[in-house]
Design a protein around this motif. Sequence first.
Motif, PDB file in Angstrom:
ATOM      1  N   VAL A   1       0.621  -0.986  -0.019  1.00 40.17           N
ATOM      2  CA  VAL A   1       0.182   0.592   0.118  1.00 40.17           C
ATOM      3  C   VAL A   1       1.009   1.246   0.388  1.00 40.17           C
ATOM      4  N   THR A   2       1.779   1.286   0.976  1.00 37.73           N
ATOM      5  CA  THR A   2       2.092   2.332   1.731  1.00 37.73           C
ATOM      6  C   THR A   2       3.321   3.058  -0.009  1.00 37.73           C
ATOM      7  N   GLN A   3       4.172   2.245  -0.701  1.00 34.76           N
ATOM      8  CA  GLN A   3       4.658   2.169  -2.380  1.00 34.76           C
ATOM      9  C   GLN A   3       3.937   2.861  -3.219  1.00 34.76           C
ATOM     10  N   ARG A   4       2.568   2.526  -3.317  1.00 32.83           N
ATOM     11  CA  ARG A   4       1.793   3.441  -4.349  1.00 32.83           C
ATOM     12  C   ARG A   4       1.436   4.737  -3.918  1.00 32.83           C
ATOM     13  N   PHE A   5       1.640   5.496  -2.993  1.00 33.59           N
ATOM     14  CA  PHE A   5       2.065   6.837  -2.877  1.00 33.59           C
ATOM     15  C   PHE A   5       3.227   7.446  -3.240  1.00 33.59           C
ATOM     16  N   THR A   6       4.035   6.892  -3.458  1.00 33.97           N
ATOM     17  CA  THR A   6       5.287   7.327  -4.025  1.00 33.97           C
ATOM     18  C   THR A   6       5.621   7.596  -5.007  1.00 33.97           C
ATOM     19  N   SER A   7       6.312   8.280  -5.813  1.00 33.82           N
ATOM     20  CA  SER A   7       6.747   8.601  -7.102  1.00 33.82           C
ATOM     21  C   SER A   7       7.026   7.642  -8.148  1.00 33.82           C
ATOM     22  N   GLU A   8       7.069   7.527  -8.977  1.00 31.29           N
ATOM     23  CA  GLU A   8       7.446   5.989  -9.554  1.00 31.29           C
ATOM     24  C   GLU A   8       8.657   5.816  -9.352  1.00 31.29           C
ATOM     25  N   GLU A   9       9.424   4.748  -9.754  1.00 31.35           N
ATOM     26  CA  GLU A   9      10.828   4.598  -9.948  1.00 31.35           C
ATOM     27  C   GLU A   9      11.187   4.842 -11.623  1.00 31.35           C
ATOM     28  N   LEU A  10      12.352   5.742 -11.491  1.00 36.67           N
ATOM     29  CA  LEU A  10      13.040   5.207 -12.819  1.00 36.67           C
ATOM     30  C   LEU A  10      14.103   4.489 -13.791  1.00 36.67           C
ATOM     31  N   ALA A  11      14.116   4.248 -14.203  1.00 36.37           N
ATOM     32  CA  ALA A  11      15.216   3.026 -14.775  1.00 36.37           C
ATOM     33  C   ALA A  11      16.435   3.635 -15.231  1.00 36.37           C
ATOM     34  N   SER A  12      15.997   5.498 -15.813  1.00 34.70           N
ATOM     35  CA  SER A  12      17.458   5.931 -16.304  1.00 34.70           C
ATOM     36  C   SER A  12      16.377   7.859 -15.833  1.00 34.70           C
ATOM     37  N   TRP A  13      18.092   8.175 -15.603  1.00 30.05           N
ATOM     38  CA  TRP A  13      17.276   9.837 -15.551  1.00 30.05           C
ATOM     39  C   TRP A  13      16.636  10.968 -16.256  1.00 30.05           C
ATOM     40  N   ASN A  14      15.839  11.471 -16.069  1.00 35.81           N
ATOM     41  CA  ASN A  14      15.674  11.942 -17.571  1.00 35.81           C
ATOM     42  C   ASN A  14      15.904  13.853 -17.098  1.00 35.81           C
ATOM     43  N   LEU A  15      16.573  13.760 -16.621  1.00 34.55           N
ATOM     44  CA  LEU A  15      17.580  15.124 -16.588  1.00 34.55           C
ATOM     45  C   LEU A  15      16.376  15.771 -15.594  1.00 34.55           C
ATOM     46  N   LEU A  16      15.766  15.670 -14.844  1.00 30.96           N
ATOM     47  CA  LEU A  16      15.192  16.881 -13.860  1.00 30.96           C
ATOM     48  C   LEU A  16      15.695  16.254 -12.437  1.00 30.96           C
ATOM     49  N   THR A  17      16.103  17.064 -11.953  1.00 33.05           N
ATOM     50  CA  THR A  17      16.079  17.548 -10.145  1.00 33.05           C
ATOM     51  C   THR A  17      15.893  16.433  -9.858  1.00 33.05           C
ATOM     52  N   ARG A  18      14.359  16.916  -9.875  1.00 37.34           N
ATOM     53  CA  ARG A  18      14.090  15.976  -8.137  1.00 37.34           C
ATOM     54  C   ARG A  18      13.687  14.589  -8.506  1.00 37.34           C
TER      55      ARG A  18
ATOM     56  N   TYR B   1       0.847   6.650 -17.704  1.00 34.88           N
ATOM     57  CA  TYR B   1       1.418   7.676 -18.351  1.00 34.88           C
ATOM     58  C   TYR B   1       2.500   7.080 -18.421  1.00 34.88           C
ATOM     59  N   ASP B   2       3.735   7.756 -19.040  1.00 32.55           N
ATOM     60  CA  ASP B   2       5.209   7.685 -19.743  1.00 32.55           C
ATOM     61  C   ASP B   2       6.096   8.162 -18.786  1.00 32.55           C
ATOM     62  N   PRO B   3       6.529   7.902 -17.435  1.00 33.42           N
ATOM     63  CA  PRO B   3       7.485   8.575 -16.331  1.00 33.42           C
ATOM     64  C   PRO B   3       8.849   9.636 -16.860  1.00 33.42           C
ATOM     65  N   GLN B   4       8.878   8.847 -18.178  1.00 34.46           N
ATOM     66  CA  GLN B   4      10.606   9.178 -18.708  1.00 34.46           C
ATOM     67  C   GLN B   4      10.670  10.601 -19.272  1.00 34.46           C
ATOM     68  N   PHE B   5       9.436  11.770 -19.072  1.00 34.08           N
ATOM     69  CA  PHE B   5       9.500  12.747 -19.707  1.00 34.08           C
ATOM     70  C   PHE B   5       8.719  13.329 -18.435  1.00 34.08           C
ATOM     71  N   GLY B   6       8.213  12.878 -17.057  1.00 33.92           N
ATOM     72  CA  GLY B   6       7.695  13.376 -16.162  1.00 33.92           C
ATOM     73  C   GLY B   6       7.505  12.910 -15.321  1.00 33.92           C
ATOM     74  N   ASP B   7       6.817  12.753 -14.608  1.00 32.37           N
ATOM     75  CA  ASP B   7       6.214  12.336 -12.931  1.00 32.37           C
ATOM     76  C   ASP B   7       4.150  13.217 -12.739  1.00 32.37           C
ATOM     77  N   ALA B   8       3.747  12.398 -13.088  1.00 31.16           N
ATOM     78  CA  ALA B   8       2.313  12.550 -13.105  1.00 31.16           C
ATOM     79  C   ALA B   8       1.701  12.383 -11.749  1.00 31.16           C
ATOM     80  N   PHE B   9       2.101  11.626 -11.221  1.00 29.41           N
ATOM     81  CA  PHE B   9       1.263  11.316  -9.579  1.00 29.41           C
ATOM     82  C   PHE B   9       1.326  12.915  -9.384  1.00 29.41           C
ATOM     83  N   TRP B  10       0.182  12.757  -8.811  1.00 29.13           N
ATOM     84  CA  TRP B  10       0.175  13.855  -7.421  1.00 29.13           C
ATOM     85  C   TRP B  10      -0.519  13.476  -6.195  1.00 29.13           C
TER      86      TRP B  10
END
Length: 428
Positions: free
Chosen positions: A100-117, A321-330
Amino acid sequence: MEGAWDIAFVLFHVWLSIVVGLIVLPAMFGVSLGFTDIYIKVLVKTLEWATLRIQRGQKEQPTLPLQSANGIIEKDDDFTLCDAFYFCKKGIENIVEDQVTQRFTSEELASWNLLTRTNNNFRYISVRLTIIWGLGVFIRYCILLPLRITLAVIGLSWLVIGTTLVGLLPSSNAKNWLSDLVHITCYRICARALSATIRYHNKENRPKKGGICVANHTSPIDIVILANDGCYAMVGQVHGGLMGVIQRSMVRSCPHVWFERSEMKDRHAAAKRLKDHIADKTKLPILIFPEGTCINNTSVMMFKKGSFEIGGTIYPVAIKYDPQFGDAFWNSAKYNMVSYILRMMTSWAIVCNVWYLLPMTRQDGEDAVHFANRVKSAIAQQGGLVDLSWDGGLKREKVKESFKEEQQKMYSSMIVGLDCHEASEGPV
Protein backbone atom coordinates in the motif's frame (compact mmCIF):
# COMPACT_ATOMS: atom_id res chain seq x y z
CA MET A 1 10.79 55.17 -20.27
CA GLU A 2 8.05 55.35 -22.87
CA GLY A 3 10.34 53.63 -25.36
CA ALA A 4 10.82 50.71 -22.94
CA TRP A 5 7.06 50.33 -22.56
CA ASP A 6 6.67 50.41 -26.34
CA ILE A 7 9.26 47.66 -26.75
CA ALA A 8 7.59 45.58 -24.01
CA PHE A 9 4.21 46.01 -25.68
CA VAL A 10 5.59 44.95 -29.06
CA LEU A 11 7.27 41.88 -27.54
CA PHE A 12 4.07 40.93 -25.72
CA HIS A 13 2.06 41.38 -28.92
CA VAL A 14 4.51 39.19 -30.88
CA TRP A 15 4.48 36.56 -28.10
CA LEU A 16 0.68 36.45 -27.95
CA SER A 17 0.40 36.32 -31.75
CA ILE A 18 2.75 33.33 -31.90
CA VAL A 19 0.91 31.53 -29.10
CA VAL A 20 -2.54 32.14 -30.58
CA GLY A 21 -1.57 31.55 -34.21
CA LEU A 22 0.63 28.48 -33.81
CA ILE A 23 -0.87 26.77 -30.75
CA VAL A 24 -4.30 28.00 -29.66
CA LEU A 25 -6.05 28.10 -33.05
CA PRO A 26 -4.76 24.67 -34.18
CA ALA A 27 -5.76 23.27 -30.76
CA MET A 28 -9.29 24.67 -31.09
CA PHE A 29 -9.74 22.78 -34.35
CA GLY A 30 -8.01 19.62 -33.09
CA VAL A 31 -5.10 20.08 -35.50
CA SER A 32 -1.41 19.58 -34.69
CA LEU A 33 1.33 21.39 -36.61
CA GLY A 34 3.84 18.74 -35.51
CA PHE A 35 5.91 20.90 -33.12
CA THR A 36 5.14 18.67 -30.13
CA ASP A 37 6.06 15.51 -32.05
CA ILE A 38 9.42 17.01 -33.08
CA TYR A 39 10.00 18.18 -29.51
CA ILE A 40 9.29 14.69 -28.12
CA LYS A 41 11.64 13.04 -30.66
CA VAL A 42 14.47 15.42 -29.79
CA LEU A 43 13.77 14.85 -26.09
CA VAL A 44 13.89 11.07 -26.50
CA LYS A 45 17.25 11.26 -28.29
CA THR A 46 18.62 13.55 -25.57
CA LEU A 47 17.48 11.26 -22.75
CA GLU A 48 18.91 8.22 -24.54
CA TRP A 49 22.26 10.01 -24.84
CA ALA A 50 22.15 10.96 -21.15
CA THR A 51 21.43 7.35 -20.17
CA LEU A 52 24.37 6.04 -22.22
CA ARG A 53 26.63 8.73 -20.77
CA ILE A 54 25.65 7.77 -17.21
CA GLN A 55 26.22 4.08 -17.91
CA ARG A 56 29.61 4.73 -19.49
CA GLY A 57 30.62 7.03 -16.64
CA GLN A 58 29.71 4.42 -14.05
CA LYS A 59 31.93 1.87 -15.82
CA GLU A 60 34.82 4.34 -15.79
CA GLN A 61 34.59 4.63 -12.00
CA PRO A 62 35.49 1.17 -10.63
CA THR A 63 36.04 2.54 -7.13
CA LEU A 64 32.30 3.08 -6.65
CA PRO A 65 30.56 0.22 -4.80
CA LEU A 66 28.56 -1.86 -7.25
CA GLN A 67 25.17 -3.33 -6.55
CA SER A 68 24.14 -6.79 -7.62
CA ALA A 69 20.75 -7.62 -9.09
CA ASN A 70 19.31 -8.27 -5.63
CA GLY A 71 20.44 -4.87 -4.35
CA ILE A 72 23.31 -6.15 -2.13
CA ILE A 73 26.55 -4.15 -2.30
CA GLU A 74 29.45 -6.23 -3.63
CA LYS A 75 32.62 -5.62 -1.62
CA ASP A 76 35.92 -7.29 -0.89
CA ASP A 77 36.10 -10.30 1.38
CA ASP A 78 37.14 -8.14 4.36
CA PHE A 79 34.26 -7.81 6.80
CA THR A 80 33.62 -4.74 8.90
CA LEU A 81 30.95 -4.18 11.50
CA CYS A 82 29.30 -1.41 9.46
CA ASP A 83 28.38 -4.00 6.78
CA ALA A 84 25.61 -5.27 9.06
CA PHE A 85 23.90 -1.89 9.08
CA TYR A 86 23.13 -2.20 5.37
CA PHE A 87 21.21 -5.42 5.93
CA CYS A 88 19.42 -3.94 8.95
CA LYS A 89 18.41 -0.98 6.78
CA LYS A 90 17.15 -3.24 3.98
CA GLY A 91 15.16 -5.31 6.47
CA ILE A 92 13.44 -2.25 7.89
CA GLU A 93 12.71 -0.96 4.36
CA ASN A 94 11.06 -4.25 3.45
CA ILE A 95 8.79 -3.92 6.47
CA VAL A 96 7.90 -0.28 5.81
CA GLU A 97 7.53 -0.48 2.02
CA ASP A 98 4.44 -2.65 1.91
CA GLN A 99 2.08 -3.00 -1.06
CA VAL A 100 0.00 0.00 0.00
CA THR A 101 2.57 2.58 1.12
CA GLN A 102 4.75 2.36 -1.98
CA ARG A 103 1.73 3.15 -4.20
CA PHE A 104 1.65 6.68 -2.78
CA THR A 105 5.22 7.62 -3.68
CA SER A 106 6.60 8.56 -7.08
CA GLU A 107 7.31 5.76 -9.54
CA GLU A 108 10.95 4.64 -9.76
CA LEU A 109 12.75 5.46 -13.02
CA ALA A 110 15.03 3.13 -14.96
CA SER A 111 17.24 6.07 -15.99
CA TRP A 112 17.60 9.74 -15.11
CA ASN A 113 15.38 12.06 -17.16
CA LEU A 114 17.46 15.20 -16.43
CA LEU A 115 15.01 16.52 -13.84
CA THR A 116 16.61 17.41 -10.50
CA ARG A 117 13.79 15.88 -8.47
CA THR A 118 14.32 12.44 -10.11
CA ASN A 119 18.09 12.24 -9.56
CA ASN A 120 17.88 10.45 -6.20
CA ASN A 121 19.12 7.08 -7.48
CA PHE A 122 21.60 8.26 -10.12
CA ARG A 123 24.89 9.43 -8.61
CA TYR A 124 27.12 9.83 -11.65
CA ILE A 125 26.94 13.27 -13.30
CA SER A 126 29.60 14.40 -15.77
CA VAL A 127 30.45 17.92 -16.95
CA ARG A 128 28.55 17.31 -20.20
CA LEU A 129 25.49 16.11 -18.31
CA THR A 130 25.68 19.16 -16.05
CA ILE A 131 25.74 21.47 -19.07
CA ILE A 132 22.78 19.66 -20.68
CA TRP A 133 20.90 19.74 -17.37
CA GLY A 134 21.54 23.50 -17.00
CA LEU A 135 20.33 24.07 -20.55
CA GLY A 136 17.24 22.01 -19.72
CA VAL A 137 16.52 24.14 -16.64
CA PHE A 138 16.70 27.28 -18.80
CA ILE A 139 14.36 25.80 -21.43
CA ARG A 140 11.85 24.49 -18.89
CA TYR A 141 11.66 27.55 -16.65
CA CYS A 142 12.39 30.43 -19.04
CA ILE A 143 10.67 29.23 -22.22
CA LEU A 144 8.23 26.39 -21.54
CA LEU A 145 6.88 27.65 -18.21
CA PRO A 146 5.81 31.13 -19.49
CA LEU A 147 4.38 29.51 -22.62
CA ARG A 148 2.43 26.96 -20.63
CA ILE A 149 1.13 29.52 -18.14
CA THR A 150 -0.07 31.65 -21.06
CA LEU A 151 -1.88 28.70 -22.61
CA ALA A 152 -3.43 27.68 -19.27
CA VAL A 153 -4.74 31.20 -18.67
CA ILE A 154 -6.19 31.33 -22.19
CA GLY A 155 -7.79 27.90 -21.80
CA LEU A 156 -9.38 28.56 -18.42
CA SER A 157 -10.52 32.05 -19.42
CA TRP A 158 -12.14 30.60 -22.52
CA LEU A 159 -13.86 27.96 -20.38
CA VAL A 160 -15.33 30.49 -17.94
CA ILE A 161 -16.35 33.07 -20.56
CA GLY A 162 -17.56 30.54 -23.13
CA THR A 163 -19.67 28.44 -20.77
CA THR A 164 -21.15 31.57 -19.17
CA LEU A 165 -22.25 32.90 -22.56
CA VAL A 166 -23.59 29.52 -23.69
CA GLY A 167 -25.49 29.26 -20.41
CA LEU A 168 -27.53 32.31 -21.37
CA LEU A 169 -29.05 30.45 -24.33
CA PRO A 170 -32.33 28.51 -24.01
CA SER A 171 -32.15 24.73 -23.86
CA SER A 172 -31.78 23.31 -27.35
CA ASN A 173 -29.59 21.06 -29.48
CA ALA A 174 -27.63 24.14 -30.58
CA LYS A 175 -26.86 24.99 -26.95
CA ASN A 176 -25.65 21.44 -26.27
CA TRP A 177 -23.45 21.54 -29.38
CA LEU A 178 -21.93 24.89 -28.41
CA SER A 179 -21.37 23.67 -24.85
CA ASP A 180 -19.51 20.59 -26.09
CA LEU A 181 -17.45 22.78 -28.43
CA VAL A 182 -16.44 25.18 -25.65
CA HIS A 183 -15.52 22.37 -23.26
CA ILE A 184 -13.45 20.31 -25.68
CA THR A 185 -11.70 23.41 -27.04
CA CYS A 186 -10.71 24.46 -23.52
CA TYR A 187 -9.34 21.03 -22.64
CA ARG A 188 -7.38 20.85 -25.88
CA ILE A 189 -5.72 24.18 -25.11
CA CYS A 190 -4.98 23.02 -21.54
CA ALA A 191 -3.48 19.81 -22.94
CA ARG A 192 -1.13 21.93 -25.06
CA ALA A 193 -0.24 23.82 -21.88
CA LEU A 194 1.22 20.53 -20.59
CA SER A 195 2.90 19.60 -23.89
CA ALA A 196 0.68 16.53 -23.73
CA THR A 197 1.12 13.75 -26.23
CA ILE A 198 -1.84 11.38 -25.88
CA ARG A 199 -2.43 8.17 -27.79
CA TYR A 200 -6.02 6.97 -27.75
CA HIS A 201 -6.70 3.30 -28.51
CA ASN A 202 -9.97 1.58 -29.49
CA LYS A 203 -11.89 4.81 -30.07
CA GLU A 204 -14.93 2.82 -31.15
CA ASN A 205 -15.44 2.00 -27.44
CA ARG A 206 -15.61 5.62 -26.29
CA PRO A 207 -18.26 6.29 -23.61
CA LYS A 208 -21.71 7.13 -24.93
CA LYS A 209 -24.42 9.36 -23.52
CA GLY A 210 -26.37 7.94 -20.61
CA GLY A 211 -23.41 5.83 -19.49
CA ILE A 212 -20.75 5.96 -16.78
CA CYS A 213 -17.06 6.27 -17.62
CA VAL A 214 -14.76 4.84 -14.92
CA ALA A 215 -10.97 5.11 -15.03
CA ASN A 216 -7.93 4.59 -12.85
CA HIS A 217 -6.77 7.79 -11.15
CA THR A 218 -3.20 9.10 -11.17
CA SER A 219 -3.58 12.85 -11.33
CA PRO A 220 -6.10 15.73 -11.51
CA ILE A 221 -5.01 16.13 -15.14
CA ASP A 222 -6.69 12.79 -15.89
CA ILE A 223 -9.76 14.92 -16.59
CA VAL A 224 -7.87 16.98 -19.18
CA ILE A 225 -6.48 13.82 -20.78
CA LEU A 226 -9.90 12.19 -21.20
CA ALA A 227 -11.90 15.34 -22.00
CA ASN A 228 -9.41 16.15 -24.76
CA ASP A 229 -11.07 13.37 -26.79
CA GLY A 230 -14.71 13.74 -25.73
CA CYS A 231 -17.08 15.57 -23.42
CA TYR A 232 -18.11 14.30 -19.99
CA ALA A 233 -20.34 15.34 -17.12
CA MET A 234 -18.06 15.85 -14.14
CA VAL A 235 -18.90 14.66 -10.65
CA GLY A 236 -17.45 16.29 -7.56
CA GLN A 237 -17.80 18.45 -4.50
CA VAL A 238 -18.63 22.15 -4.69
CA HIS A 239 -15.56 24.32 -4.07
CA GLY A 240 -14.93 27.96 -3.37
CA GLY A 241 -12.45 30.41 -4.86
CA LEU A 242 -11.27 30.06 -8.46
CA MET A 243 -12.41 26.44 -8.64
CA GLY A 244 -15.88 27.51 -7.55
CA VAL A 245 -16.02 30.16 -10.29
CA ILE A 246 -15.10 27.53 -12.89
CA GLN A 247 -17.67 25.06 -11.53
CA ARG A 248 -20.49 27.57 -11.53
CA SER A 249 -19.75 28.67 -15.08
CA MET A 250 -19.51 25.06 -16.33
CA VAL A 251 -22.83 23.99 -14.83
CA ARG A 252 -24.62 26.83 -16.60
CA SER A 253 -24.03 25.27 -20.01
CA CYS A 254 -23.83 21.55 -19.14
CA PRO A 255 -25.50 19.44 -16.44
CA HIS A 256 -22.44 18.55 -14.37
CA VAL A 257 -23.15 16.91 -11.02
CA TRP A 258 -21.74 19.03 -8.19
CA PHE A 259 -22.50 18.00 -4.60
CA GLU A 260 -22.57 20.14 -1.50
CA ARG A 261 -20.48 18.82 1.39
CA SER A 262 -23.63 17.67 3.25
CA GLU A 263 -24.85 15.78 0.17
CA MET A 264 -21.52 13.95 -0.17
CA LYS A 265 -22.23 12.25 3.17
CA ASP A 266 -25.72 11.21 2.10
CA ARG A 267 -25.12 8.22 -0.16
CA HIS A 268 -28.77 7.80 -1.07
CA ALA A 269 -29.14 11.41 -2.20
CA ALA A 270 -25.94 11.21 -4.23
CA ALA A 271 -26.97 7.92 -5.83
CA LYS A 272 -30.38 9.35 -6.76
CA ARG A 273 -28.85 12.32 -8.54
CA LEU A 274 -26.52 10.05 -10.50
CA LYS A 275 -29.37 7.69 -11.41
CA ASP A 276 -31.47 10.58 -12.64
CA HIS A 277 -28.58 11.74 -14.79
CA ILE A 278 -27.89 8.44 -16.53
CA ALA A 279 -31.62 7.84 -17.01
CA ASP A 280 -31.60 10.74 -19.48
CA LYS A 281 -29.92 9.34 -22.60
CA THR A 282 -29.41 12.84 -23.99
CA LYS A 283 -26.97 13.81 -21.21
CA LEU A 284 -23.22 13.37 -21.38
CA PRO A 285 -21.64 10.28 -19.81
CA ILE A 286 -20.58 10.71 -16.20
CA LEU A 287 -16.83 10.60 -15.50
CA ILE A 288 -15.94 8.91 -12.20
CA PHE A 289 -12.66 7.77 -10.63
CA PRO A 290 -13.81 4.98 -8.28
CA GLU A 291 -10.48 4.71 -6.42
CA GLY A 292 -11.28 8.02 -4.73
CA THR A 293 -7.61 9.05 -4.60
CA CYS A 294 -4.54 9.30 -6.81
CA ILE A 295 -2.30 6.23 -7.22
CA ASN A 296 1.25 6.44 -8.54
CA ASN A 297 0.78 5.10 -12.08
CA THR A 298 1.87 1.56 -11.17
CA SER A 299 -1.30 0.03 -9.77
CA VAL A 300 -5.08 0.07 -9.55
CA MET A 301 -6.49 -0.07 -6.04
CA MET A 302 -9.95 -0.91 -4.73
CA PHE A 303 -12.90 0.62 -6.61
CA LYS A 304 -15.61 2.04 -4.37
CA LYS A 305 -18.84 0.14 -5.03
CA GLY A 306 -21.11 3.22 -5.11
CA SER A 307 -20.48 3.89 -8.81
CA PHE A 308 -21.49 0.33 -9.66
CA GLU A 309 -24.73 0.28 -7.65
CA ILE A 310 -26.64 2.88 -9.66
CA GLY A 311 -27.03 0.72 -12.77
CA GLY A 312 -26.40 1.72 -16.35
CA THR A 313 -23.58 0.79 -18.69
CA ILE A 314 -20.01 1.09 -17.45
CA TYR A 315 -17.36 2.24 -19.92
CA PRO A 316 -13.93 1.29 -18.46
CA VAL A 317 -10.91 3.38 -19.45
CA ALA A 318 -7.26 2.63 -18.66
CA ILE A 319 -4.75 5.49 -18.40
CA LYS A 320 -1.00 4.90 -18.29
CA TYR A 321 1.56 7.73 -18.16
CA ASP A 322 5.16 7.51 -19.37
CA PRO A 323 7.29 8.56 -16.36
CA GLN A 324 10.32 9.17 -18.58
CA PHE A 325 9.12 12.68 -19.43
CA GLY A 326 7.61 13.72 -16.10
CA ASP A 327 5.93 12.34 -12.99
CA ALA A 328 2.18 12.84 -13.39
CA PHE A 329 1.34 11.38 -9.97
CA TRP A 330 -0.11 13.87 -7.47
CA ASN A 331 1.06 13.15 -3.95
CA SER A 332 -1.52 15.31 -2.19
CA ALA A 333 0.10 14.63 1.19
CA LYS A 334 3.32 16.25 -0.02
CA TYR A 335 2.26 18.90 -2.55
CA ASN A 336 -0.65 21.29 -2.68
CA MET A 337 -2.42 21.94 -5.97
CA VAL A 338 -0.34 25.00 -6.89
CA SER A 339 2.96 23.20 -6.26
CA TYR A 340 1.76 20.20 -8.24
CA ILE A 341 0.70 22.30 -11.24
CA LEU A 342 4.09 24.05 -11.16
CA ARG A 343 5.83 20.66 -11.23
CA MET A 344 3.73 19.60 -14.20
CA MET A 345 4.44 22.82 -16.09
CA THR A 346 8.18 22.50 -15.49
CA SER A 347 8.36 18.86 -16.55
CA TRP A 348 9.50 17.95 -20.03
CA ALA A 349 6.09 16.80 -21.22
CA ILE A 350 3.10 14.63 -20.37
CA VAL A 351 3.02 11.49 -22.50
CA CYS A 352 0.37 8.84 -21.92
CA ASN A 353 -1.74 6.10 -23.47
CA VAL A 354 -5.51 5.83 -23.09
CA TRP A 355 -7.37 2.61 -23.81
CA TYR A 356 -11.15 2.51 -24.22
CA LEU A 357 -12.36 -0.93 -23.13
CA LEU A 358 -15.54 -2.70 -24.17
CA PRO A 359 -18.63 -1.52 -22.23
CA MET A 360 -19.59 -3.69 -19.26
CA THR A 361 -22.83 -4.29 -17.32
CA ARG A 362 -23.69 -6.17 -14.15
CA GLN A 363 -24.35 -9.85 -14.69
CA ASP A 364 -27.28 -11.72 -13.21
CA GLY A 365 -26.67 -12.41 -9.53
CA GLU A 366 -23.54 -10.25 -9.45
CA ASP A 367 -23.31 -7.74 -6.62
CA ALA A 368 -21.74 -4.29 -6.90
CA VAL A 369 -18.49 -5.32 -5.20
CA HIS A 370 -17.76 -8.19 -7.60
CA PHE A 371 -18.76 -6.03 -10.56
CA ALA A 372 -16.38 -3.29 -9.43
CA ASN A 373 -13.56 -5.83 -9.04
CA ARG A 374 -14.23 -7.22 -12.52
CA VAL A 375 -14.03 -3.76 -14.06
CA LYS A 376 -10.90 -2.96 -12.05
CA SER A 377 -9.17 -6.13 -13.20
CA ALA A 378 -9.95 -5.35 -16.84
CA ILE A 379 -8.47 -1.85 -16.49
CA ALA A 380 -5.36 -3.15 -14.72
CA GLN A 381 -4.75 -5.83 -17.33
CA GLN A 382 -5.13 -3.44 -20.27
CA GLY A 383 -2.96 -0.70 -18.74
CA GLY A 384 -0.21 -3.04 -17.52
CA LEU A 385 -0.93 -2.06 -13.92
CA VAL A 386 -0.82 -4.12 -10.72
CA ASP A 387 -4.29 -5.15 -9.55
CA LEU A 388 -4.55 -4.56 -5.79
CA SER A 389 -7.52 -5.15 -3.51
CA TRP A 390 -6.42 -2.59 -0.90
CA ASP A 391 -8.43 0.58 -0.30
CA GLY A 392 -6.68 3.73 -1.52
CA GLY A 393 -8.25 5.56 1.41
CA LEU A 394 -5.54 4.01 3.59
CA LYS A 395 -3.35 6.89 2.42
CA ARG A 396 -5.24 9.19 4.77
CA GLU A 397 -6.94 6.81 7.21
CA LYS A 398 -5.97 4.14 9.67
CA VAL A 399 -6.30 0.52 8.70
CA LYS A 400 -9.84 -0.76 9.20
CA GLU A 401 -10.41 -3.25 11.99
CA SER A 402 -11.81 -5.73 9.46
CA PHE A 403 -8.48 -5.76 7.61
CA LYS A 404 -6.61 -6.30 10.88
CA GLU A 405 -8.92 -9.15 11.81
CA GLU A 406 -8.42 -10.75 8.41
CA GLN A 407 -4.63 -10.74 8.85
CA GLN A 408 -4.99 -12.06 12.39
CA LYS A 409 -7.17 -14.92 11.16
CA MET A 410 -4.61 -15.79 8.50
CA TYR A 411 -1.81 -15.83 11.07
CA SER A 412 -3.95 -17.83 13.49
CA SER A 413 -4.78 -20.44 10.83
CA MET A 414 -1.06 -20.81 10.08
CA ILE A 415 -0.27 -21.41 13.76
CA VAL A 416 -3.16 -23.82 14.24
CA GLY A 417 -2.27 -25.64 11.06
CA LEU A 418 1.36 -25.92 12.19
CA ASP A 419 0.34 -27.27 15.62
CA CYS A 420 -1.98 -29.84 14.03
CA HIS A 421 0.80 -30.92 11.67
CA GLU A 422 3.29 -31.37 14.54
CA ALA A 423 0.69 -33.29 16.58
CA SER A 424 0.00 -35.65 13.68
CA GLU A 425 3.72 -36.44 13.41
CA GLY A 426 4.09 -37.12 17.13
CA PRO A 427 4.01 -40.59 18.75
CA VAL A 428 0.64 -42.29 18.91
